[in-house]
Design an enzyme around this catalytic site. Structure first.
Site: not given
Ligand code: NAP
Length: 252
Positions: A57, A84, A149, A153
């Site tokens: 975590d 990420n 958030y 960011k």
């Molecule tokens: P997602 O599908 O919700 O995945 C989030 C990832 O973060 C998962 O692999 C999760 O792993 C990990 N995570 C979250 N909390 C954690 C913790 N406490 N410890 C370890 N790992 C943790 O989100 P995503 O869309 O792939 O987002 C990835 C990144 O892109 C993020 O930083 C997000 O802010 C950024 N982003 C996303 C979007 C969008 O629209 N999707 C847009 C702009 C930026 P576990 O579940 O294994 O813990």
């Protein structure tokens, strides 16, 4: 410069954007470590990519420090760090409690900071390294109902710029990618939230997210992975301290 065999650490590599980044780095010949909480998801991706999975975590500082030692013990010094992993709770200002705020900063900012502090000095000593932070276009502009958030960011963008200036002469580059909405679980949850709070159906809520981009679509995780990869090769060494919007022109 041949990058095959270089070691990359991708946080949140078990799904979504992180999985796509891990897949791309592995396809380019890097040795990849992925880190997250969901052991099953991490194992599935690690097995498919011949990568190594580490369960932690990111909000747990002691566990994170132990994981860094474990990753380097298993794979050697880390050349490429992709911060990420992230969380995106949304709420009005009045409903954003301290726990929500603290957790957003712990996962989205403090963990990347701690990983940079642990790994960057060795990259600098070795004369080569890459740090890519997955920020968001919420790090470049404001959105309603996302104060924790958005602030976290923006902090990642600030961290990226400050570190870039600090390490500019070491051979290490530090950049961020700033996606708009990407088609992952995170945007699905955002659409569900919009549907619930505005009493729209799921399709209308997703269309509202798509409409934020002048391209009228969500980004794909592979597009983000491609942008991350483009910052890694030696020829990209002049791209430094940049926070690159990937949002179909939304911030143009
Ligand atoms: P997602 O599908 O919700 O995945 C989030 C990832 O973060 C998962 O692999 C999760 O792993 C990990 N995570 C979250 N909390 C954690 C913790 N406490 N410890 C370890 N790992 C943790 O989100 P995503 O869309 O792939 O987002 C990835 C990144 O892109 C993020 O930083 C997000 O802010 C950024 N982003 C996303 C979007 C969008 O629209 N999707 C847009 C702009 C930026 P576990 O579940 O294994 O813990």
């Amino acid at each position: 410069m041949d990058l095959k065999g270089r070691v990359a650490l991708v946080t949140g590599g078990g799904r979504g954007i992180g999985e796509a980044i891990a897949r791309r780095l592995a396809a380019e010949g890097l040795k990849v470590a992925i880190l997250g909480r969901d052991r099953e998801a991490l194992s599935r991706v690690a097995f498919a990519l011949n990568a190594r999975a580490f369960t932690v975590d990111l909000a747990d500082r002691a566990a994170l420090e132990a994981a860094v030692i474990e990753v380097q013990g298993a794979l050697g010094p880390i050349d490429v760090l992709v911060n990420n992993a992230g969380i995106a709770d949304s709420a009005s200002l009045e409903r954003t409690d301290d726990a929500t705020w603290d957790r957003a900063f712990a996962v989205n900012v403090t963990a990347p900071f701690a990983l940079c502090r642990a790994l960057l000095p060795t990259m600098a000593k070795r004369g080569w390294g890459r740090v890519v932070n997955v920020a968001s276009n919420a790090g470049l502009r404001g959105y309603a109902y996302t104060s924790a958030y958005c602030a976290s960011k923006h902090a990642v963008v600030g961290l990226t710029r400050a570190l870039a200036v600090e390490v500019a002469r070491t051979g290490v580059t530090v950049n961020a990618v700033c996606p708009g909405f990407v088609d992952t679980d995170m945007s699905t949850r955002a659409a569900e939230n919009i549907a619930r709070t505005t009493k729209r159906d799921a399709d209308a809520a997703r269309a509202a997210l798509e409409a934020l981009s002048p391209q009228r679509r969500l980004m794909t995780a592979d597009e983000v992975a491609h942008a991350v990869w483009s910052l890694i090769p030696h020829e990209a060494r002049g791209i430094h301290g940049q926070c690159i919007a990937l949002d179909g022109g939304q911030t143009a």
